[in-house]
Structure formats: C-alpha cells, structure tokens
Design a protein around this motif. Structure first.
Motif, mmCIF file in Angstrom:
data_model
loop_
_atom_site.group_PDB
_atom_site.id
_atom_site.type_symbol
_atom_site.label_atom_id
_atom_site.label_comp_id
_atom_site.label_asym_id
_atom_site.label_seq_id
_atom_site.Cartn_x
_atom_site.Cartn_y
_atom_site.Cartn_z
ATOM 1 N N TRP A 180 0.830 -1.208 0.000
ATOM 2 C CA TRP A 180 0.000 0.000 0.000
ATOM 3 C C TRP A 180 0.868 1.263 0.000
ATOM 4 C CZ3 TRP A 180 -5.485 0.878 0.770
ATOM 5 C CH2 TRP A 180 -5.817 2.174 1.146
ATOM 6 N N TYR A 183 1.454 4.024 -3.222
ATOM 7 C CA TYR A 183 1.069 5.433 -3.180
ATOM 8 C C TYR A 183 2.283 6.356 -3.319
ATOM 9 C CZ TYR A 183 -3.896 4.782 -2.416
ATOM 10 O OH TYR A 183 -5.230 4.482 -2.591
ATOM 11 N N LEU A 239 -3.825 -1.980 -6.476
ATOM 12 C CA LEU A 239 -4.423 -1.627 -5.191
ATOM 13 C C LEU A 239 -5.886 -2.042 -5.103
ATOM 14 C CD1 LEU A 239 -2.841 1.922 -4.721
ATOM 15 C CD2 LEU A 239 -2.487 -0.025 -3.190
ATOM 16 N N PHE A 291 -7.093 -4.713 -2.318
ATOM 17 C CA PHE A 291 -7.713 -4.128 -1.134
ATOM 18 C C PHE A 291 -9.218 -3.911 -1.268
ATOM 19 C CE2 PHE A 291 -3.223 -3.003 -0.849
ATOM 20 C CZ PHE A 291 -2.940 -3.341 0.465
ATOM 21 N N VAL A 311 -10.370 2.042 -3.222
ATOM 22 C CA VAL A 311 -9.218 2.630 -2.548
ATOM 23 C C VAL A 311 -9.239 4.132 -2.792
ATOM 24 C CG1 VAL A 311 -7.798 0.549 -2.709
ATOM 25 C CG2 VAL A 311 -7.713 2.253 -4.554
ATOM 26 N N ILE A 346 -7.046 -2.923 4.916
ATOM 27 C CA ILE A 346 -6.463 -1.587 4.833
ATOM 28 C C ILE A 346 -5.460 -1.481 5.983
ATOM 29 C CG2 ILE A 346 -6.909 0.893 4.859
ATOM 30 C CD1 ILE A 346 -8.213 -0.601 2.503
#
Length: 469
Positions: free
Chosen positions: A108, A112, A151, A155, A168, A450
């Motif tokens: 994660w 990002y 992602l 997720f 997300v 998460i």
C-alpha cells in the motif's frame, strides 16, 4: 494517508531511487539532490529523471521486486511455502494475517509513493521536445493506472462482486494535508481506464520492454476491462487485445526459445513476447529480497510449486520445463522447484504484461461475446507455441474452463492466479501444506486489510468488512 514529509523534501518523494532504472541508457540521467519542489520538473531532462525514479519505485521488493507477483500465486493455489523456510509470507500462505501485516502495508505505502511521483510528472509543465514530454507523461499515466489496478484488486472486492463497494482512495495530486476517503470500485476502474486512454494517446515512442509503450498501456486496458466483467467491457477487452495483437509488433515467444526467454537479463527491444517488465541488474536490485532469491534453491528457496499445478502440464508442454523436480534438504522430497526466475546474479526481470496474456484475454473475451470459434483460434495460436500436441476441441462451458486452465498454466508464478479466482468469485482449494487448504470466496480475508497505520492516520478511511474493530 497523510504524508509525513514537508514540501521542501518533495523531491525525495517524487524522484527517489534515481540511481535505479530499467536499462542503462535510461539510467544515465542527471539525479537531483535538493531543489525546491516548484523547480524540480522544469525541463524535459527533469521529467525523464522523475520518470526514472517512478520506475525505480516499481522495483522495490514490496511491489514488483517480490511481493506482488509472489502473493498473487501464494495466496491462491500455485505456490507453497516450504516446510523449511525463513518465515517470510507464511501468514499469507496460512491465511492468518492481521491488519498491520507488513507485506500488505508495504504494498500500500510504496504504491502510493510511486503514484505521487507519477502525479507530479502528470502535472508538470517542462520545456523541451513535445514528443518526448508527451511520452514521459503518457508513461506516468500508465504507471499510475497500473498501481491503482493492483491496489483495487488487493484491497477491495472485485468489480464483478459490487462496483459500488469501497475501493481505494484516489490521490491524483500531491497534498500533504489530504485525508482522502475510499472511492468506489467503479470510480477507481473509471480512473484507471481514463489514465490508460491518456497514456495510449500521448505515447508515440517505442522504448525498451523496461518502460511502458502505448501498446503496453493498451494491453493493460484490455486486462482491466476483462476484470470489470460486463458485456460492454468484454467488447472493449476484445477490441483492445486485438489492437495489441495486430499492431504492436510483439509476437509470442516460440516454444524453442521459451526457456532461454526466462533466462534473459536486462530490458529488450519490443518484438518478442514482453510488453512490459520490471528489470533488475547487478547494481539496481533488492538483493536477497528479490523474487528469484525467494524461489531459487541457491537463495532462500522457500517458494515451491504446488504438485497439482505441475501435474497439469503434459509431457509435451514446454512450460513444464520451468518447474524442476528435485529435493530440498530436510524438507520436500520431491520438491517442485520454480525455475521461471533462474538468475540469482542480476535477478532478472519480472514480467508485468506479455503478449501471451493478451491472447488469453482475447480468447476469453471472445467466448464471453459468444464467438466460440474466435476464442478457440486465439487459444490455439498460443498453444501452438507451448504444447504442439494440444488441441482445442471443447465448446460451451468446457471451452471456458479450458481458457481459464491455460491462463493458470501460462501465467503461473507471475501473480495472476489469485486475481483470476477473485474476479470469477471462486473458492481457492488445494493449498497444501497450508493451515488453510481452502479459502472460500466468502472469507473476509479474500480481501487484504487496509493497513492499520493508514487507518490511524486518516479518519476518513474505513476498514474492509470483517476487519472492523
């Protein structure tokens, strides 16, 4: 999701890892040390350096260096953890991980980070060659799309389950104070496809396989549409896959060269099999944290093939040579050793998009559109270079199962299997010697949590069902 860096250090975020790249000519760009953020991307050379940093970010072991391709098979039914192991990813294999799991947290956070690097390229206004700048921006759009695709698949529940469900956060520009909520799955897919449309229209150059090309972006768009699973998206998946097959100039690697193809090091010119790969070499690599080290018996050797997968390959299938039947001291005998990543010196390349996958996408999409003969044709074209004795004689539901079977065999150990089973909403079975031999689709752990650190920092984030405190 609030970043903990001040804007004066933004360059460290968007340009980190500039000494890494996907090829040596791409590497030789001027690195940055410390300049104001507003001055970072003023020229074409600046944009290329930032792009170099973005690709370097993809190479880290929490992304394509190891975690993404490994978990995509380990969490499914292709890969097992040896009974003699170093403790890495065992909780994934046993399906007993928790909210602060290091592998999902690393995935994660690093995704990002790279998305923010891509964002700054996208929003920059450098001077220089318009064609080059458009190419770099197109690649940045494609990188952002690729990571959002990863992602949302890890997720969130798949699009085929509930497009309106939580996806997300969509972070499309740098904002140190932002605390974005989760966009819906549909909104994330819409953004991914919009980015890939931009990438396809902006890119005109044909870089090496270590960088995005317009047809790599088109191949990814075909795959994204396949995962959406609607009649309209199947048509787009087919059209995009056909575009790549007809116009990219990339051909299926022949059976006679398949083993050497997986032994090759460094990025290649477009033409044979690979549309996009993440390349490591002796200088730029994650060392013992690389995927080949996890599979290779001269490394950790912890990751082995499931026997059930090995048994799916016929004696005439050249892909069977990518699994070696051996032994593992004080552990498995026989051990089904994965030999798809044999290079433990340069650590090789992790394939992200291959033309063989595009043929499988075209075949499945054609089947979904009730074009069985077309589906058989694309599948037969692939199998002609994998198993010369194989014939595609099935029809109806049996043909669909054959397409999914060949997808499993062709893309084994590349991270595709888990996501395929998720989009089909199928239970995962045959996971031995895991504590979780079966993982029903209804299991809340079929979706990654998460990360707890992100929930603690961002009050607008909601955990996935089943992970609620």
């Amino acid at each position: 999701m609030k970043l903990r860096f001040k804007s004066i250090l933004l360059v460290g975020i968007i340009l980190g890892g500039l000494l890494s790249s996907c090829s040596k000519d791409f590497l030789d760009q001027p690195p940055y040390t410390s300049v104001p953020a507003e001055e970072a991307l003023l020229t074409e050379a600046d944009a290329l350096s930032a792009l170099t940093g973005s690709y370097a970010g993809l190479r880290v072991f929490d992304l394509y260096g190891r975690t993404i391709p490994l978990i995509g098979d380990l969490w499914a039914d292709n890969v097992l953890i040896s009974t003699r192991n170093a403790g890495r990813y065992t909780e994934i294999f046993n399906n007993n991980f928790v909210e602060n799991n290091q592998w999902f947290t690393g995935l994660w956070q690093n995704a990002y980070r790279v998305i923010n690097r891509a964002n700054n390229i996208i929003h920059s206004t450098p001077t220089g060659s318009e064609a080059n700048i458009n190419q770099y921006k197109g690649e940045a759009y494609a990188i952002r799309a690729l990571l959002y695709f990863e992602l949302v698949r890890f997720f969130a529940r798949p699009y085929t389950d509930n497009p309106a469900g939580p996806g997300v956060p969509l972070v499309l520009a740098f904002d140190i104070d932002a605390k974005p909520a989760r966009a819906t799955v549909e909104e994330v897919y819409t953004q991914i496809l919009a980015d890939l449309d931009q990438a396809y229209s902006l890119m005109t150059l044909a870089p090496s396989t270590g960088r995005f090309s317009k047809y790599a972006a088109r191949a990814l768009a075909a795959k994204v549409n396949l995962h959406k699973g609607t009649q309209a998206s199947y048509q787009l998946a087919f059209d995009y896959a056909k575009d790549v097959i007809d116009n990219s100039g990339v051909d299926i690697v022949p059976a006679s060269n398949l083993v050497s193809y997986w032994e090759a090091t460094g990025s290649q010119s477009l033409g044979t099999e690979t549309l996009l790969e993440i390349v490591s070499d002796q200088i730029d690599n994650a060392g013992f944290d690389e995927l080949p080290y996890f599979f290779g018996q001269q490394g950790y050797g912890d990751g082995l093939s499931q026997k059930a997968l090995y048994d799916l390959y016929t004696a005439t299938d050249v892909r069977k040579e990518l699994i070696i039947v051996g032994t593992r001291t004080r552990a498995e005998n026989p051990a089904f050793i994965i030999n798809k990543y044999p290079d433990l010196v340069n650590y090789g390349a992790k394939k992200i998009l291959r033309i063989s996958d595009v043929y499988l996408i075209a075949s499945e999409a054609a089947y979904r559109l009730n074009q069985e003969n077309v589906a058989k044709g694309f599948l037969s074209d692939l199998l002609a270079e994998r198993d010369p004795a194989a014939e595609v004689t099935e029809s109806g539901a049996a043909l669909f199962e054959r397409i999914i079977l060949e997808r499993r065999k062709e893309l084994a150990f590349e991270g595709d299997r888990y996501h395929t089973l998720n989009r089909l909403k199928r239970d995962i079975t045959g996971r031995v010697p895991s504590q979780a031999t079966e993982i029903p689709y209804s299991d809340f752990r079929r979706v990654a949590p998460i990360p707890q650190a992100e929930l603690d920092r961002n009050s607008n984030l909601e955990p996935n069902d089943g992970w609620r405190q």
